[in-house]
Write an enzyme that holds these catalytic residues in place. Structure first.
Site, PDB file in Angstrom:
ATOM      1  N   ARG A 230      90.029  33.178 101.437  1.00  0.00           N
ATOM      2  CA  ARG A 230      89.612  31.963 102.157  1.00  0.00           C
ATOM      3  C   ARG A 230      88.281  32.191 102.847  1.00  0.00           C
ATOM      4  O   ARG A 230      87.425  31.309 102.896  1.00  0.00           O
ATOM      5  CB  ARG A 230      90.675  31.574 103.182  1.00  0.00           C
ATOM      6  CG  ARG A 230      91.951  31.096 102.540  1.00  0.00           C
ATOM      7  CD  ARG A 230      92.846  30.416 103.562  1.00  0.00           C
ATOM      8  NE  ARG A 230      94.145  30.168 102.952  1.00  0.00           N
ATOM      9  CZ  ARG A 230      95.273  30.773 103.313  1.00  0.00           C
ATOM     10  NH1 ARG A 230      95.282  31.628 104.316  1.00  0.00           N
ATOM     11  NH2 ARG A 230      96.389  30.495 102.696  1.00  0.00           N
ATOM     12  N   ALA A 297      99.087  18.744  89.554  1.00  0.00           N
ATOM     13  CA  ALA A 297      97.714  19.249  89.475  1.00  0.00           C
ATOM     14  C   ALA A 297      97.127  19.092  88.066  1.00  0.00           C
ATOM     15  O   ALA A 297      95.949  18.748  87.914  1.00  0.00           O
ATOM     16  CB  ALA A 297      97.685  20.714  89.884  1.00  0.00           C
ATOM     17  N   ASP A 317      94.929  27.765  93.053  1.00  0.00           N
ATOM     18  CA  ASP A 317      95.835  28.805  93.584  1.00  0.00           C
ATOM     19  C   ASP A 317      97.284  28.372  93.372  1.00  0.00           C
ATOM     20  O   ASP A 317      97.981  27.990  94.320  1.00  0.00           O
ATOM     21  CB  ASP A 317      95.541  29.010  95.076  1.00  0.00           C
ATOM     22  CG  ASP A 317      96.465  30.052  95.702  1.00  0.00           C
ATOM     23  OD1 ASP A 317      96.937  30.953  94.974  1.00  0.00           O
ATOM     24  OD2 ASP A 317      96.700  29.976  96.923  1.00  0.00           O
ATOM     25  N   CYS A 357      99.552  34.828  91.504  1.00  0.00           N
ATOM     26  CA  CYS A 357     100.431  35.688  92.290  1.00  0.00           C
ATOM     27  C   CYS A 357     101.608  36.154  91.443  1.00  0.00           C
ATOM     28  O   CYS A 357     102.669  36.484  91.954  1.00  0.00           O
ATOM     29  CB  CYS A 357     100.893  34.974  93.560  1.00  0.00           C
ATOM     30  SG  CYS A 357     101.717  33.409  93.256  1.00  0.00           S
TER      31      CYS A 357
HETATM   32  N1  SAH Z   1      96.656  27.541  98.176  1.00  0.00           N
HETATM   33  C1  SAH Z   1      97.747  27.521  99.116  1.00  0.00           C
HETATM   34  C2  SAH Z   1      99.010  28.135  98.600  1.00  0.00           C
HETATM   35  C3  SAH Z   1      99.518  27.512  97.330  1.00  0.00           C
HETATM   36  S1  SAH Z   1     101.217  27.731  97.047  1.00  0.00           S
HETATM   37  C4  SAH Z   1      97.313  28.173 100.430  1.00  0.00           C
HETATM   38  O1  SAH Z   1      96.223  28.751 100.481  1.00  0.00           O
HETATM   39  O2  SAH Z   1      98.065  28.130 101.394  1.00  0.00           O
HETATM   40  C5  SAH Z   1     101.510  26.692  95.697  1.00  0.00           C
HETATM   41  C6  SAH Z   1     101.490  25.206  96.003  1.00  0.00           C
HETATM   42  O3  SAH Z   1     101.542  24.560  94.735  1.00  0.00           O
HETATM   43  C7  SAH Z   1     102.656  24.669  96.809  1.00  0.00           C
HETATM   44  O4  SAH Z   1     102.146  24.017  97.949  1.00  0.00           O
HETATM   45  C8  SAH Z   1     103.334  23.655  95.874  1.00  0.00           C
HETATM   46  O5  SAH Z   1     103.728  22.465  96.552  1.00  0.00           O
HETATM   47  C9  SAH Z   1     102.249  23.336  94.909  1.00  0.00           C
HETATM   48  N2  SAH Z   1     102.654  22.925  93.542  1.00  0.00           N
HETATM   49  C10 SAH Z   1     103.623  23.442  92.767  1.00  0.00           C
HETATM   50  N3  SAH Z   1     103.615  22.856  91.553  1.00  0.00           N
HETATM   51  C11 SAH Z   1     102.611  21.944  91.569  1.00  0.00           C
HETATM   52  C12 SAH Z   1     102.083  21.034  90.604  1.00  0.00           C
HETATM   53  N4  SAH Z   1     102.585  20.939  89.367  1.00  0.00           N
HETATM   54  N5  SAH Z   1     101.030  20.265  90.947  1.00  0.00           N
HETATM   55  C13 SAH Z   1     100.494  20.346  92.180  1.00  0.00           C
HETATM   56  N6  SAH Z   1     100.958  21.196  93.136  1.00  0.00           N
HETATM   57  C14 SAH Z   1     101.996  21.985  92.838  1.00  0.00           C
END
Ligand code: SAH
Length: 415
Positions: A230, A297, A317, A357
């Protein structure tokens, strides 16, 4: 602070254990896990939290670990080599080592959210403790810790100015809780000590302020492992149009906004997480042009591509797409689709940051897969990053997080 709730815990027995030769070699090399199928005999039959003492065929001591007969990881090793007592002093020493490793962050007043204990990698296998200001959040990955919680938490609470200790658990541990009755503190999000807690916990990350949902949020309430990435994003964000995909509560979005992004767009499937992201951007960089988009996404990236929207900094991410070997190929394809989709909305001269991850996909593999999607674009610089200092890597399976920062040049022939 009194850890009173934990007093009524049955005493621990030692269990003489024999294991298969391969497992014995792994333990001697310092590997922290013994799987159930490697166990030849245990005398007496263990219950979770008993101390399994592993002997070789010549009855020599090899190592000692926490038994958990309910888990495929039947023993989590605490120590190997010469015999050693597992007592309050032992746990205090391990905690002391873990805190020493994190001195640089513990001394930094601008960062009050960090992982104090990172399980196997801090030689306290199956145990995670995160700190958010004066709140400690303990997360158990094996019920074996329940009987040792007092011993391991006491030195932590002594060393850190602590107001409340909250308990979280993996799904497997939660299942074991619901299938047999136990003390009243054995439930997800329970308060083990200190004041009750019914609001999110404010803490600082590199000078910015965030809220952690410690009793119910993902992990222990915040994704602490992305702190360094970040900060990198913050440095790249000045004047940029930033897209933060899988933003969750907007850690990257807030850092980008604080770094001077001209606009920030956060995308996540969770509308609740986006509400928090909105708050995090507003408090850390008031006046930022911030929009949130709730949905899948993959679909949203596709839509932006068709709308010819472009961003100077694209952050991707996602959650882990794989937990076992069989799903690795599908996960790699999903990461590949995201790389492609990210590049489709990346402006000339922009930067794509993509993280994974998934412990089962190594850094070299991940980088190769991303490069394979570059097509005829020139990239001026491609960098990879790993885990921050409070998420040390102590054994091969302990490395999970990697991120690639690809700085794009201009498409050949476009001048
Ligand atoms: N980048 C974040 C952590 C991401 S964790 C940080 O820095 O804190 C993964 C995230 O992906 C979660 O918030 C979850 O709600 C979201 N997620 C899971 N599947 C998804 C999808 N198909 N489309 C969009 N978001 C999704």
């Amino acid at each position: 602070m009194q850890l009173v709730a934990l007093d009524e815990i049955p005493s621990v027995r030692t269990v003489a254990t024999r294991v298969e030769p391969r497992a014995l070699r792994a333990v001697r090399r310092g590997h922290p896990w013994v799987f159930d199928h490697s166990i030849r005999s245990q005398q007496p039959n263990p219950t979770p939290g008993d101390l399994a003492v592993i002997f070789d065929d010549r009855r020599r001591f090899v190592g000692i670990g926490l038994a958990d007969p309910s888990s495929p990881i039947a023993i989590r090793m605490l120590h190997h080599g010469s015999p050693l007592a597992i007592d309050a002093r032992f746990f205090a020493d391990r905690v002391g080592d873990a805190l020493a490793r994190r001195r640089s962050i513990l001394d930094d007043p601008d960062t009050t959210g960090l992982r104090l204990i990172h399980g196997e990698n801090d030689r306290l296998p199956g145990l995670v403790v995160d700190r958010y200001a004066d709140i400690l959040v303990v997360k158990l990955y094996t019920g074996a810790w329940e009987r040792h919680l007092r011993a391991v938490l006491h030195p932590l609470v002594e060393a850190c100015d602590t107001r409340t200790v909250v308990l979280r658990a993996s799904r497997a541990v939660q299942r074991s809780w619901s299938s047999n009755a136990g003390p009243s503190w054995r439930h997800e999000g329970s308060v083990l000590a200190g004041d009750n807690l019914d609001t999110p916990v404010p803490f600082r990350e590199r000078g910015l302020t965030f809220l952690a949902e410690v009793r119910s949020g993902h992990k222990t309430g915040f994704f602490l492992d992305q702190r360094d990435n970040r900060q990198r994003v913050r440095r790249l964000a000045a004047g940029a149009r930033v897209l933060d995909v899988f933003s969750s509560s907007g850690g990257f979005s807030a850092h980008a906004a604080a770094g001077g992004a001209v606009s920030v767009t956060s995308v996540d499937i969770s509308a609740a997480a986006l509400d928090v992201a909105r708050h995090h951007v507003a408090v850390n960089a008031p006046g930022t042009d911030h929009s949130v988009v709730a949905g899948n996404a993959f679909d949203i990236l596709n839509r932006f591509h068709h709308q010819r929207r472009r961003f100077d900094l694209v952050i991707i991410d996602p959650p882990s797409f794989t937990s076992d070997r069989r799903t690795v190929p599908a996960a790699r394809r999903a990461y590949g689709r995201l790389t492609r989709a990210g590049l489709d909305v990346l402006a000339d001269g922009g930067t794509l940051m993509q993280a994974s991850c998934s412990a089962r996909i190594g850094e070299a593999q991940f980088l190769t897969d991303i490069r394979a999607r570059f097509g005829d674009w020139l990239f001026e610089r491609v960098e990879t990053t790993g885990q921050p200092v409070d998420h040390p890597v102590g054994f091969p399976e302990g490395g999970y997080l990697k991120a690639v920062f690809a700085h794009r040049g201009r498409r050949p022939g476009t001048g």
